[in-house]
Enzyme design. Structure first.
Site, short mmCIF file in Angstrom:
data_model
loop_
_atom_site.label_atom_id
_atom_site.label_comp_id
_atom_site.label_asym_id
_atom_site.label_seq_id
_atom_site.Cartn_x
_atom_site.Cartn_y
_atom_site.Cartn_z
N LEU A 115 -4.06 -45.18 30.43
CA LEU A 115 -2.64 -45.20 30.80
C LEU A 115 -1.73 -45.08 29.57
CD1 LEU A 115 -0.64 -45.56 33.15
CD2 LEU A 115 -0.66 -48.01 32.64
N ASP A 116 -0.83 -44.12 29.60
CA ASP A 116 0.19 -43.95 28.56
C ASP A 116 -0.40 -43.72 27.18
OD1 ASP A 116 2.04 -44.31 30.56
OD2 ASP A 116 2.27 -46.45 30.18
#
Lengths: 286, 286, 286, 286
Positions: free
Chosen positions: C228-229
């Protein structure tokens, strides 16, 4: 001069099919390895611009130039070739406002600006710059007023010629060059103007900006031409201001813009990234 | 109108000692609680500007105005007082370039721009804007050419008057208002000009910018006055461009600058943060 | 598809002497004329990246691919070749925040984004977007909660496959893709994250930013990966904020950053200017 | 000290109705004329912040302080009052990277930074800074390694105390203060961190940024607290970078960001525009 084996070629010529391949091919055929290549075809003028960095550990500059000359003629190219180890000689012209000079000297000392300083020319005496370390830098005090202008410029021209100056930088010099000198230095004299050109040409641009009530102020680095503040623009930047900023605030804020625009421009120039395109420039950023 | 109990007072008057305290005191004495206060004394013109947000849950706008009137006279104040729950009526004028209109409509729908739309006036038929949701918004097609200009402007003036329009926004309207209309709308008509004024006034600024070879382009929101592109500047912004950008690229990049500059200006205006100061503005940012 | 005779070649391979010349030479030998060429040698990884735009009026894509294949093998190149007249098919995924969607649709309609829209996938019903003109665009309502996630993603995957989608854009989709789907879409799924990564990963970044008291907020467009990210960053931008800005103000200011970062990224991607370099990107700006 | 008759009052206290009017009223009642006033009510913490500049030609600082003390108690105010003619004494701590020091010294000499320099403390000998003009500035060489840290910090603390230092600036000092010293200097010690916090805390942030492949790098000025790189942020700025920039390029570009962020912060602090608000700051820009 440090031998790097790296060379920078810049060229411009009438655009036509096949130039990129022909240049790449020519350099490779000579044993060069291309590290960077940038090009631009100006659809309006039909002119083509290119910058190449290549490595050649066998030939020196003279041999490469000889090899390139005949090739370039086929394309009617204007070109320059520089050994990256060969530093340019830069003459800095300054008035009493020395923030750009101080900034350039600092960057030069810590290695940000790969150049030799051919000299500092000031219309104020050396004492004015006593807080700056000018050790080892030729300093020339050439005061000027309306009667002495011609003589002063003759002295300046001699200094430029005798010192082997490649580039003249008007680092807030605040004097207008004669048309003759401007023409002589075409393409190798850079000025920092303290406005976002074409707004606020001429004198006291920050006062003009304050009067007009703009919300951004700027600075512009450009080649010097005979027409005041009309030379080809190389780099510009701005800062936000408000109604509460006085002309003195604009001058202070402007100092920061001027010095960073001029420093960026100098780095671009020293790395052969700035090409003239008539009244405009082609600037190949990295 | 939603009752918020919050009011915005803006004022200007000749500067003198004690204004801030006197205004604060007056409002407090009336039962108001000051939430925000900003002021500016223009040292050049000797004029003082102030913006106050205050809360008063006991008095309504009329009572507050009545209470402030006598006080303001002592200081020769020009002033406005607005109930924050009272939305301004905004008329949007547009040409075939509808990027600013589309942007304003979107922001208005999601609640970024607290205003009522008095109408959209276009010199192209509604069909031109078929991709925009104009539901519930009065749309007026007022075509214009050099012969119909007077009649068209008369119709426009009627629309402005009859709709109770507080603010006229030239959202890339591309028509020059007559001196008469410009004067009638003084201080309540905003234009977005597609250049970094004072550079590139007049027609086709992006083409002018391309010809000059600037490295930054901009947009300027300003009050409309009888002199073209000379009105008081409210907000400006810029983007970086390069030699490789064509006039069409500048137009595209410029659309982004124009719409954000205009949207910011509109928010500032709607929150009573923009005050006229002769040929300039005082803009109280938050 | 419009025949343009222009093609874009992107490639990466182990760096070694002579690649630029070899590629230029190969294309020229095939009759192509090089219009743009950009390259980058990553000194750390020893990997070389190149983007070329060339004109070839005699060969079509298939012929050019066949011709390039054998050549590319000698350099162990990963490469793509695209006819510039061939538009990519883009699937837009959106949640209730539709500012990026509205912005992309507007730019697409006026010709700023040369692509075909394969569809809009939303986890809210079409009614949510009633102010947007979705005429002619396949709209898919795929609601999702923690129990339906697997089924919803299966449906999404089918849509992507069946619609011939080249690129998936998470235009504030607010859902985390499964590792499986992230892997399937490697290099062709872009997310806009509403923070200046690597600061403020995860949920509610504007609230995190407000709590930390930063003076600038940002947005980041990146390729989606399983982490994530953490995907390769393509483009970022920021705006200045102050102590007076509430989380809601940051969200409003952030919308402007998000939409311009995502729009720029999309233009760069559609013009084959974004190349993957491990966990980073090479972005060839014009 | 130059008598200006101008004073700056900053205060914070629990928010409640009537503070602005009460303060204005109190100052006016004492004969002061308010020139500037800025305030902020933090809705989250219920705390109110204010900065006032006023003129009082009859009273001196001591008289004004005595007059304000009783008033302030009613509102449980934390407050400071400063005569604008009274310059703060600033101690500059530096390591071998002296670009921030050089920049601060230049700005100070030309009058941009109204302060007295209490001294320069360096962990390198004076010879390291031979290109800088340190004339008239107390220079202290306090070398430090892991064994001497405690002694060095004791010496540093003595210097701070004995020189009457008001503000300590870590101008790329590259040493971490002990918790004890950080606590002692709470609210009067500023550090420039060479990243866009909260991204890239700790050592070698430019190398971290390069590894992550960000497209913007930044710098952050913040108050020093016991927790590394977690202190209240005062000012931040960024520059755009590309895939082609090496860690060394980032360091060079970063120098420009660091020095302008630190210089701006210093000006804000010296003009009493920076107030602490728990782990955040309130910064009243002009």
């Amino acid at each position: 001069m440090t031998a790097t084996g790296q060379f920078v070629l810049t060229l411009s010529c009438p655009d036509r099919a096949g130039i990129v391949a022909a240049v790449s091919n020519h350099l490779a055929g000579q044993g060069g390895n291309i590290l960077e290549a940038q090009q631009f075809g100006d659809a309006e003028t039909g002119r083509f611009f290119m910058r190449l960095v290549f490595e050649d550990t066998e030939r020196d500059l003279a041999a490469l130039e000889a090899g390139f000359d005949a090739f370039a003629k086929q394309f009617a190219m204007q070109w320059t070739l520089r050994d990256r180890g060969q530093r340019r000689r830069v003459m800095l012209l300054v008035s009493k406002f020395d923030h750009c000079l101080a900034d350039i000297l600092y960057r030069w000392r810590i290695g940000e600006l790969p150049m030799d300083i051919a000299g500092v020319v000031a219309n104020h005496p050396r004492e004015t710059y006593r807080h700056l370390d000018l050790d080892g830098i030729p300093f020339h005090h050439l005061p000027v007023d309306h009667r002495s202008r011609t003589d002063q410029e003759a002295a300046l021209t001699r200094l430029i010629d005798e010192s082997g100056t490649d580039l003249v930088v008007l680092a807030r010099y605040m004097q207008i060059l004669s048309n003759e000198l401007a023409r002589k230095l075409a393409g190798r004299c850079i000025n920092i103007h303290h406005s976002f050109l074409p707004g606020f040409k001429g004198a006291r641009p920050y006062h003009q900006a304050h009067r007009r009530g703009v919300k951004l102020i700027g600075a512009t680095a450009h080649f010097v031409t005979a027409e005041l503040d009309e030379g080809p623009i190389i780099e510009q930047d701005i800062e936000r201001v408000t109604h509460a900023d006085t002309p003195e605030d604009l001058i202070r804020i402007g100092r920061d813009i001027e010095r960073r625009v001029l420093a960026r421009t100098l780095r671009l120039y020293l790395d052969d990234r700035v090409l003239l395109n008539g009244a405009k420039t082609v600037v190949f950023h990295s």
